[in-house]
Enzyme design. Structure first.
Site, mmCIF file in Angstrom:
data_model
loop_
_atom_site.group_PDB
_atom_site.id
_atom_site.type_symbol
_atom_site.label_atom_id
_atom_site.label_comp_id
_atom_site.label_asym_id
_atom_site.label_seq_id
_atom_site.Cartn_x
_atom_site.Cartn_y
_atom_site.Cartn_z
ATOM 1 N N GLU A 277 60.059 -16.510 -83.040
ATOM 2 C CA GLU A 277 58.940 -16.611 -83.713
ATOM 3 C C GLU A 277 57.713 -15.685 -83.227
ATOM 4 O O GLU A 277 57.128 -15.018 -84.239
ATOM 5 C CB GLU A 277 58.315 -18.080 -84.178
ATOM 6 N N ASP A 358 65.265 -11.604 -82.964
ATOM 7 C CA ASP A 358 66.295 -12.397 -82.171
ATOM 8 C C ASP A 358 66.312 -11.342 -81.073
ATOM 9 O O ASP A 358 66.539 -11.771 -79.804
ATOM 10 C CB ASP A 358 67.666 -12.057 -82.906
#
Length: 410
Positions: A277, A358
């Site tokens: 995040e 990611d």
């Protein structure tokens, strides 16, 4: 363009959208039956894999049934001129051009919601409950509906009233004035959603001191990410499925973790999810998506301004005279092919952003706990591990699990 031509285009677009969705749904349902890829072995044992197959099959078939019902109802409404009839009935007691659209859309909202309630009840209290996901009580369901109605009346009614006023008072140039209003609204919503709207439906609790908070704070220090607002949300009051999201801009930024996510994952996995995040924020994905949505909104309003005063559009919807609300409803249908195309582009960008987030988590923390966390979430959600590429291309905002793991391990 003649009334009959517009009428035909409306029906063609509706039919095309419905057909495309049914084809994609069929392909995805068929693809879900493929063997589990080697990269994803171990996520499901045979019993749980059979359960995921049954769940996805049932959800897909129910979705097709509800979509077919909506399609038939909409075609009948346009073919028989029901929207025009509703407009004529409203004019018998509300001749004011500023009030009639509000009444029109208010009635449609109530009718649409009443039709959808049985489908929503069956999806939540039958299908989701059958597979252990639904935790919502009848009381929560009813309260959510009431709160949703109130917010729709206040926010939706206010924005629609502003649009109606601008259309009537300004003329063809109304679109960039209303664009300014909507831009302010989007920015306000981004800043204050978790402070003003979300607490109406869920309880947000500041994360308590402990191993998880210490791990997250240590990570924040490492990547120079000042964040004081870390919250746990009681997502378990509605579903056993877990999630996490980032909200807000600047000093208003917040990270929210579902309590179901915290309960089922290790500290390392949750920190990896948090790092993902943070990657979105560091890569400015949130800022870009906000700007992108504002630009698309301006484009949409500009296109609507070209047909807001077109009487032929109203006639094609069954109206006897030009009506803003009939034109706005027709525009929603006529715009849908463009919306689908822009949605595909938006999903392409979103999937790219997910890969980048990611990669950021991998570089600044560790790929292994993120991979195990993603596998757990897929297992807990009974996710389709082999979605059809065409369905992914059109609908997926996140890459399929197999591709995400391959990227993290490369």
């Amino acid at each position: 363009m003649t009334e009959q031509t517009i009428f035909t285009i409306l029906l063609v677009i509706i039919t095309f959208d419905f057909t495309l969705e049914r084809i994609l749904s069929f392909l995805n349902r068929k693809s879900a039956k493929k063997p589990i890829p080697i990269e994803l072995e171990g996520i499901y044992d045979k019993e749980k894999y059979d359960k995921s197959q049954a769940y996805n099959e049932e959800v897909s078939r129910f979705g097709s049934f509800s979509a077919t019902f909506s399609f038939v109802l909409l075609v009948l409404a346009i073919y028989n001129g029901w929207f025009g009839m509703l407009d004529q009935w409203i004019r018998t007691f509300s001749p004011l051009s500023l009030v009639s659209p509000l009444i029109f859309f208010g009635i449609l909202f109530v009718i649409s919601d009443l039709i959808n309630i049985p489908f929503s009840v069956y999806r939540n209290f039958v299908i989701e409950a059958k597979y252990g996901f639904n935790k919502m009580t009848a009381k929560t369901f009813i309260l959510d509906k009431i709160k949703g109605y109130i917010l729709t009346i206040i926010i939706g009614g206010l924005l629609l009233s502003v649009l109606i006023y601008f259309v009537n008072a300004i003329g063809n140039d109304f679109w960039y004035y209303f664009w300014g209003v909507m831009t302010a609204f989007v920015l306000f919503a981004n800043l204050f959603y978790t402070s003003l709207i979300l607490p109406l439906f869920n309880k947000l609790t500041a994360m308590e001191e402990g191993e998880l908070k210490s791990s997250i704070q240590a990570y924040c220090s490492k990547v120079n990410f000042p964040l004081k607002n870390i919250f746990i949300m009681d997502g378990s009051k509605r579903s056993s499925k877990g999630n996490a999201f980032f909200s807000g801009l600047g000093k208003k930024k917040k990270v929210v973790l579902f309590d179901t996510l915290v309960e089922k994952h290790s500290t390392q996995e949750l920190t990896a999810v948090f790092a993902h995040e943070v990657g979105h924020y560091k890569k400015k994905h949130i800022l870009f998506s906000t700007i992108f949505s504002i630009l698309l909104m301006g484009f949409m309003l500009f296109l609507f301004s070209r047909m807001a005063y077109n009487a032929e559009v109203s006639w094609a919807m069954g109206g006897q005279t030009s009506a803003l609300h009939l034109n706005l409803l027709a525009f929603g249908i006529l715009y849908s092919p463009i919306s689908t195309l822009l949605g595909i582009i938006g999903n392409l960008i979103s999937r790219k952003n997910e890969y980048e987030a990611d990669a950021y988590a991998k570089e600044t923390y560790d790929a292994t706990p993120l991979i195990t966390g993603l596998k757990k979430m897929s297992s807990d959600h009974l996710s389709n591990l082999t979605p059809h590429p065409a369905y992914v291309f059109v609908h997926y905002s996140h890459p399929p699990l197999k591709e995400r793991i391959q990227a993290l391990e490369s």
